[in-house]
Motif scaffolding. Sequence first.
Motif, mmCIF file in Angstrom:
data_model
loop_
_atom_site.group_PDB
_atom_site.id
_atom_site.type_symbol
_atom_site.label_atom_id
_atom_site.label_comp_id
_atom_site.label_asym_id
_atom_site.label_seq_id
_atom_site.Cartn_x
_atom_site.Cartn_y
_atom_site.Cartn_z
ATOM 1 N N ASP A 241 133.257 -30.298 -10.778
ATOM 2 C CA ASP A 241 133.022 -30.935 -9.490
ATOM 3 C C ASP A 241 134.333 -31.371 -8.852
ATOM 4 O OD1 ASP A 241 130.316 -30.590 -9.806
ATOM 5 O OD2 ASP A 241 130.013 -32.537 -10.743
ATOM 6 N N SER B 54 132.710 -26.040 -19.130
ATOM 7 C CA SER B 54 131.263 -26.192 -19.113
ATOM 8 C C SER B 54 130.660 -25.902 -20.487
ATOM 9 C CB SER B 54 130.656 -25.246 -18.066
ATOM 10 O OG SER B 54 129.258 -25.417 -17.990
ATOM 11 N N ARG C 162 126.579 -21.722 -16.321
ATOM 12 C CA ARG C 162 125.678 -22.370 -15.365
ATOM 13 C C ARG C 162 124.220 -22.204 -15.797
ATOM 14 N NH1 ARG C 162 127.279 -20.379 -9.449
ATOM 15 N NH2 ARG C 162 125.969 -22.141 -8.836
ATOM 16 N N ARG D 134 123.307 -24.582 -18.676
ATOM 17 C CA ARG D 134 123.004 -25.939 -18.199
ATOM 18 C C ARG D 134 121.536 -26.041 -17.768
ATOM 19 N NH1 ARG D 134 124.350 -28.304 -14.067
ATOM 20 N NH2 ARG D 134 124.503 -30.419 -14.869
ATOM 21 N N GLY E 69 118.577 -28.262 -19.209
ATOM 22 C CA GLY E 69 117.755 -29.109 -18.346
ATOM 23 C C GLY E 69 116.281 -28.914 -18.632
ATOM 24 N N ARG F 254 116.848 -29.612 -12.884
ATOM 25 C CA ARG F 254 118.238 -29.843 -12.450
ATOM 26 C C ARG F 254 118.654 -31.292 -12.679
ATOM 27 N NH1 ARG F 254 116.220 -26.151 -8.521
ATOM 28 N NH2 ARG F 254 115.680 -27.811 -7.044
ATOM 29 N N ILE F 255 117.737 -32.220 -12.453
ATOM 30 C CA ILE F 255 118.034 -33.630 -12.709
ATOM 31 C C ILE F 255 118.306 -33.841 -14.193
ATOM 32 C CG2 ILE F 255 117.023 -35.951 -12.767
ATOM 33 C CD1 ILE F 255 115.574 -35.234 -10.150
ATOM 34 N N ASP G 271 121.758 -32.824 -15.192
ATOM 35 C CA ASP G 271 122.760 -33.815 -14.796
ATOM 36 C C ASP G 271 122.729 -35.030 -15.716
ATOM 37 O OD1 ASP G 271 123.515 -32.212 -12.672
ATOM 38 O OD2 ASP G 271 122.290 -33.277 -11.198
ATOM 39 N N ASP H 268 124.327 -34.151 -19.107
ATOM 40 C CA ASP H 268 125.784 -34.085 -19.012
ATOM 41 C C ASP H 268 126.403 -35.472 -19.039
ATOM 42 O OD1 ASP H 268 126.070 -31.377 -18.980
ATOM 43 O OD2 ASP H 268 126.434 -31.192 -16.838
ATOM 44 N N SER H 269 125.919 -36.347 -18.173
ATOM 45 C CA SER H 269 126.556 -37.656 -18.023
ATOM 46 C C SER H 269 126.304 -38.539 -19.232
ATOM 47 C CB SER H 269 126.070 -38.343 -16.742
ATOM 48 O OG SER H 269 124.660 -38.505 -16.755
#
Length: 486
Positions: free
Chosen positions: A2, A195, A413, A416, A420, A467-468, A471, A474-475
């Motif tokens: 990002d 990634s 990608r 990920r 998810g 998708r949420i 994220d 990841d965090s």
Amino acid sequence: MDLVGRPTKVELSENAIASITRGREFVEGVLARNGRPVYGATTGFGPLVVFEGRDSTTDQCDNVLQHLTVGQGADLPIPVARASMLVRARSLAHGLSGASLSTVDALCRMLATGFTPAIPTWGSVGASGDLVPLAHAVQSLRGVGHAYVDGERMPARDALGVAGLTPLELDGRDALALVNGTSVTTAAAGLAALSARRSLQVAIALTAALADLLGAAPTFAAPSLLKAFGHPDVATTGQELAWWLEGSIPSPDRPLQEPYSIRCTPQLLGAARSAIGWSTETVSQDLRGVSDNPLFFPDEDLVAHGGNFFGQPSAFASDLLASAVTQVGNLAERQIDLLVDPGRNGGRPPMLAAEPGRQHSIQGLQVMSTALVVAMRRACTPAAMQSVPTNLHNQDVVPFGTQAALTAYEQSRMLRLLHGALGVAVRQAAHLDDRGSTASHCTGLVAALSDRIDPITRDRPLDEDIRIAADVLDSYVQEANPWTPR
């Protein structure tokens, strides 16, 4: 990933400025000596090197750029395009390419704005540098073609004005120095490696959460067991799994031996750790090096014509990344399958549906995951040895590193998204079981997912939830995991 997609301040150090200036002065001195040929400055390009180039240095700029502006396909993702410019600036900052200070500074000024060159995907064979995509990038900086400003595509000349930039003016040496490196390959491979490293830790965390929810005995991660296997990265992966599983309470109802999608995860993910580690180090070496031809060495009065634009190292690294990432994707898809199967998912209903038949819960999610993993498998055919001679056999062997790197980037990608999807499934499995998580670290992970994703009590679209979840994973994993590089 990002960060590089946003305006980023990049400054040249005093040492870099001195090196660039000295290299440029040496080139100008060499060109002033009659009769000393310099590829691309006094000659044609590629196999036409045996012919003289154009008379003026400005015309030489057009001589290299115009015939290479032939790229096709969709534009590269903005993070890849911007990272390519950053990598090119870093290579030129060594001062060995003879590029002018104003040119390198222009790349840095571009990176501080929302300007991004529109670079077509197709056109590079990864040798003689990423000639075609970088030609499009340079043309954008000259106001030719198209570009983006803060994500909006428009004619490049308009984009320069909106971003507060002026069209780049180049001579032949600057133009060739900008296109004659593997910066697109290295940028895409570097982003893919970053990634992949992050997704590896997510895979470990999700595996632990899954094992904990099922009540699997954690002996598959026993230190003595994994040490005996003989692979240090497998043992390290086992330690990471054991950290996530601290405090877990096995269920007496589980079989003596779990399916391989749990039991063999230290070996699978440990091998992926080794592959991703080697690939990351190889790409890091590319990032630290200089890709161009020729290179100029003032201390030796040397103009070296060679092959430092040949992207074989990152080609091999990217192919290995794509393979490792795809196998981690295979694992995620099989773990989703484990959760939807009432014969193996700890007594939960099929498809994790509270009312099977009246509700279908994650049934569509599994189908999407199967489609993703098959797309990944089909895409990871190695590119690094797909050599096809071209360019009047001047480029008689080529590495196709650009295609390898872009494949690895896309694979990362998709992984990920698979994670998810698995995250949504883990969250739903926790909702359907009174037992819940017993390991505190896994409990925290499930809670983080539950904070953002509602339980599926009635069928609803899950595309955004997937998708949420990606994220959140990841965090949370990067913040909570002590193995995360700081």
